[in-house]
Enzyme design. Structure first.
Site, PDB file in Angstrom:
ATOM      1  N   GLY A   1       0.847  -1.196   0.189  1.00 15.53           N
ATOM      2  CA  GLY A   1       0.102   0.088  -0.007  1.00 15.53           C
ATOM      3  C   GLY A   1       0.811   1.221   0.079  1.00 15.53           C
ATOM      4  N   CYS A   2       0.237   2.143  -0.629  1.00 22.49           N
ATOM      5  CA  CYS A   2       0.779   3.730  -0.411  1.00 22.49           C
ATOM      6  C   CYS A   2       1.715   4.123   0.883  1.00 22.49           C
ATOM      7  CB  CYS A   2       0.505   4.568  -1.224  1.00 22.49           C
ATOM      8  SG  CYS A   2      -1.460   5.025  -0.624  1.00 22.49           S
ATOM      9  N   HIS A   3       0.567   4.417   2.060  1.00 17.40           N
ATOM     10  CA  HIS A   3       1.085   4.553   3.297  1.00 17.40           C
ATOM     11  C   HIS A   3       2.036   3.675   3.770  1.00 17.40           C
ATOM     12  CE1 HIS A   3      -2.181   7.643   3.195  1.00 17.40           C
ATOM     13  NE2 HIS A   3      -3.197   6.560   2.963  1.00 17.40           N
TER      14      HIS A   3
END
Length: 312
Positions: free
Chosen positions: A115-117
């Site tokens: 995921g990006c975060h």
């Protein structure tokens, strides 16, 4: 050599950008599904099994269904959903995670895209835990501000359509964000962090900020020590830049630019603060290293070709 690639979910934000990356490459043959057959299980299975690489750009349940369709053991599936990120039968698609990770990605036919975060959080914090500077049982708090493109078509319409939203919006206030399991698993933390993200009124760009206190460390360490630890840890990594310490050099009059890593597959790491309180900041393009770029990077690693091919 030419590789065949199918993007299941080619109309979504991540799928569209993967297609853009790959359409420019002479070594890739893109397999396209007819619009009226996007939900046809037999046609999807045919294309998955005909591909060397299939990217899944789908909701979690649909991604699991797609994996169940796959029948060709030679097809590598790279899943951009949350469904398999902490599944022990899947390899986490973050080549910079540890020295062994590229070999794992190369060998596996099941790769879970981070995921990006989580990508920003893990790359910032893991070196401190791995070095023993930050004990694994340390309570960690962090926030993230990200562009609205990460929310997909519906959120993009909220920000760009009539009556568009033009203010930041904190969310995941129940503190149960879907990236927490991978954040904990791949940093080595004993407990999940307190993590609170914010959607900003800009299209893309992301910065995760972690709050650190020197009393959390197992030994004395200054801002310069943290910067040096990160720089040494990521020495030689093409897509990770550890910025020198310096408020003036890394901000615009004290203001931090969340969008300055956009249109790249790069993660920029910064250490701010003073001897009493510190900020560890990781910045990336949420559609690049935070999604599509990371997926293409893992594909390149898996295929044993130049890792940066087609990426900025």
């Amino acid at each position: 050599m030419t590789y065949t690639v199918f993007v299941d979910g080619q109309e979504g934000t991540t799928g569209l950008q993967i297609n853009e990356y790959l359409a420019r490459r002479a070594d890739i043959e893109l397999l396209k599904i007819d619009v009226d057959k996007r939900k046809d299980a037999a046609e999807r299975k045919r294309l998955i099994d005909a591909s060397d690489i299939t990217f899944l750009c789908l909701p979690d349940a649909a991604a699991k269904e797609a994996v169940a369709l796959a029948g060709n053991p030679r097809t590598c599936i790279i899943d951009a959903s949350t469904a398999h990120r902490v599944n022990p039968d899947w390899v986490f698609g973050l080549p910079e995670l540890c020295p062994e990770q590229r070999a794992r990605i190369r060998a596996s036919k099941r790769i879970a895209n981070p995921g990006c975060h989580a990508t920003a959080f893990i790359l910032a914090l893991r070196p401190l835990v791995a070095a023993g500077l930050l004990p694994a049982d340390t309570p960690i708090a962090a926030n993230s501000i990200t562009g609205y493109s990460g929310g997909g078509k519906a959120m993009i319409a909220d920000y760009q359509g009539p009556g568009r939203i033009d203010a930041p919006r904190p969310y995941a206030l129940a503190l149960a964000h879907k990236h927490l399991p991978e954040m904990q698993a791949y940093t080595g933390l004993a407990t999940a962090p307190i993590f609170q993200p914010i959607v900003g009124p800009f299209y893309k760009g992301l910065a995760v900020t972690l709050y650190l206190h020197p009393r959390q460390f197992s030994r004395p360490a200054s801002i310069a020590d943290i910067q040096r630890l990160l720089a040494d840890h990521y020495a030689g990594e093409a897509f990770i830049r550890v910025a020198p310490v310096g408020l003036e050099a890394n901000t615009d009059g004290g203001f931090f630019n969340v969008e300055a890593s956009n249109d790249s597959n790069r993660v920029d790491l910064f250490v701010f603060g003073n001897d009493e309180r510190m900020l560890l900041v990781a910045r990336l393009d949420n559609l690049g290293k935070g999604a599509s770029g990371a997926a293409v990077q893992s594909m390149n690693v898996h295929l044993g070709i130049e890792e940066s091919l087609g990426l900025a």
